[in-house]
Design an enzyme around this catalytic site. Structure first.
Site, short mmCIF file in Angstrom:
data_model
loop_
_atom_site.label_atom_id
_atom_site.label_comp_id
_atom_site.label_asym_id
_atom_site.label_seq_id
_atom_site.Cartn_x
_atom_site.Cartn_y
_atom_site.Cartn_z
N LYS A 242 10.04 1.50 103.03
CA LYS A 242 9.90 2.97 103.01
C LYS A 242 9.28 3.43 101.69
O LYS A 242 8.38 4.27 101.67
CB LYS A 242 11.28 3.62 103.09
CG LYS A 242 11.96 3.61 104.41
CD LYS A 242 13.27 4.40 104.25
CE LYS A 242 14.15 4.31 105.46
NZ LYS A 242 15.42 5.02 105.28
N HIS B 277 16.81 2.37 98.94
CA HIS B 277 16.70 1.00 98.43
C HIS B 277 15.74 0.20 99.32
O HIS B 277 15.54 -0.99 99.10
CB HIS B 277 18.07 0.31 98.45
CG HIS B 277 19.06 0.89 97.49
ND1 HIS B 277 18.98 0.71 96.12
CD2 HIS B 277 20.14 1.68 97.68
CE1 HIS B 277 19.98 1.33 95.52
NE2 HIS B 277 20.70 1.95 96.45
N LYS C 193 -1.03 2.72 109.61
CA LYS C 193 0.37 3.13 109.84
C LYS C 193 0.63 4.47 109.16
O LYS C 193 1.29 5.34 109.70
CB LYS C 193 1.34 2.05 109.33
CG LYS C 193 2.80 2.44 109.59
CD LYS C 193 3.83 1.38 109.22
CE LYS C 193 5.23 1.89 109.53
NZ LYS C 193 6.31 1.05 109.05
N ASP D 2 15.72 9.44 106.46
CA ASP D 2 16.57 8.75 107.43
C ASP D 2 15.74 8.55 108.68
O ASP D 2 15.12 9.50 109.19
CB ASP D 2 17.86 9.51 107.75
CG ASP D 2 18.91 8.54 108.29
OD1 ASP D 2 19.35 7.67 107.52
OD2 ASP D 2 19.25 8.62 109.50
N PHE E 20 7.81 -3.39 108.08
CA PHE E 20 9.19 -3.84 107.92
C PHE E 20 9.98 -3.50 109.18
O PHE E 20 9.44 -2.92 110.13
CB PHE E 20 9.84 -3.18 106.68
CG PHE E 20 9.98 -1.68 106.79
CD1 PHE E 20 8.93 -0.83 106.49
CD2 PHE E 20 11.18 -1.11 107.20
CE1 PHE E 20 9.05 0.55 106.61
CE2 PHE E 20 11.34 0.27 107.31
CZ PHE E 20 10.26 1.10 107.02
P1 IMP Z 1 18.01 4.13 107.23
O1 IMP Z 1 17.79 3.48 105.91
O2 IMP Z 1 19.43 4.34 107.59
O3 IMP Z 1 17.15 5.35 107.39
O4 IMP Z 1 17.52 3.08 108.32
C1 IMP Z 1 16.18 2.91 108.60
C2 IMP Z 1 16.05 1.69 109.50
O5 IMP Z 1 15.31 2.07 110.66
C3 IMP Z 1 15.24 0.59 108.83
O6 IMP Z 1 16.08 -0.30 108.13
C4 IMP Z 1 14.54 -0.06 110.01
O7 IMP Z 1 15.40 -0.95 110.65
C5 IMP Z 1 14.30 1.12 110.95
N1 IMP Z 1 13.01 1.75 110.64
C6 IMP Z 1 12.81 2.99 110.11
N2 IMP Z 1 11.49 3.22 109.92
C7 IMP Z 1 10.87 2.11 110.33
C8 IMP Z 1 9.49 1.74 110.33
O8 IMP Z 1 8.58 2.46 109.90
N3 IMP Z 1 9.24 0.51 110.84
C9 IMP Z 1 10.20 -0.32 111.32
N4 IMP Z 1 11.49 -0.05 111.29
C10 IMP Z 1 11.83 1.17 110.79
#
Ligand code: IMP
Length: 197
Positions: A12, A8, A173, A69, A150
């Site tokens: 990403k 969501h 990036k 993740d 983000f």
């Molecule tokens: P997930 O959805 O549990 O994988 O959490 C990912 C979280 O890690 C995101 O909500 C961000 O807070 C952080 N994160 C992951 N990738 C990035 C990125 O490319 N830039 C900045 N924060 C990231």
């Protein structure tokens, strides 16, 4: 080919679609398919959470699913926020508030080294699974800078560019980030196994 991005997170999803813009892949995401179920992320490794998400959404959709993740590991915080990155400090915090919380926590430390990690899992309804990983090293700076990207991008400083990730273009990036490195491995896998001409 069709791939469901099991996320969501608009940031990403944007980066994944952008990376593959010249590939013949139709990407769907949970919102576009009206899938509102959210899955728990109970594990303490990115690998387990990534697999769990991919497995869960491929079971309910029957599609080829890509899960991401990812998160930030800060050395002086013993790897926190890590797998808790998305909800660090509580579900209700904004990205900006989460960044400020982290800056406050590290303000007394000299070592500001950090790492982004990404684990992508490609899963087809329990038949097979492949994982692709990437890491990106940087430093946490003392204030937020930039508006691209983000999450923790505004405080993650890349020495090579003398900029935070939030100050560089998505094109850059998408060449150097943790996700970009994992996506490159995924693209090679897809080219070899699915996108042969
Ligand atoms: P997930 O959805 O549990 O994988 O959490 C990912 C979280 O890690 C995101 O909500 C961000 O807070 C952080 N994160 C992951 N990738 C990035 C990125 O490319 N830039 C900045 N924060 C990231």
């Amino acid at each position: 080919m069709d791939i469901l991005i099991a996320s969501h997170n608009e940031g990403k999803i944007f980066e994944i679609k952008k990376y593959f813009e010249y590939f013949s892949i139709n990407f769907f995401d949970l919102k576009s398919l009206d899938i509102h179920e959210s899955v728990s992320e109970p594990f303490d490794t990115f690998q387990q959470n990534s697999f769990h998400k991919a497995d869960y959404y491929s079971a309910i959709s029957g599609m080829l699913v890509l899960a991401d993740d990812s998160g930030l590991e800060v050395e002086c915080l013993n790897g926190r926020p890590g797998v808790l990155s998305a909800r660090y400090g509580g579900e209700k915090l904004s990205d900006e508030e989460r960044n400020l919380l982290l800056l406050d926590e590290i303000s007394d430390f000299n070592n500001v080294k950090a790492k982004f990690k990404c684990v992508l899992t490609l899963c087809q309804s329990k038949q097979w699974v492949s994982i692709f990983e990437g890491e990106c090293e940087g430093l946490i700076i003392d204030k937020l800078k930039g508006s691209n990207g983000f999450g923790y991008d505004p405080i993650f400083f890349l020495e090579k560019y003398s900029k935070t990730i939030a100050e560089i273009d998505t094109e850059i990036k998408n060449k150097i980030s943790h996700r970009a490195i994992a996506l490159k491995k995924l693209s090679k896998f897809l080219e070899k196994n699915f996108l042969k001409v």
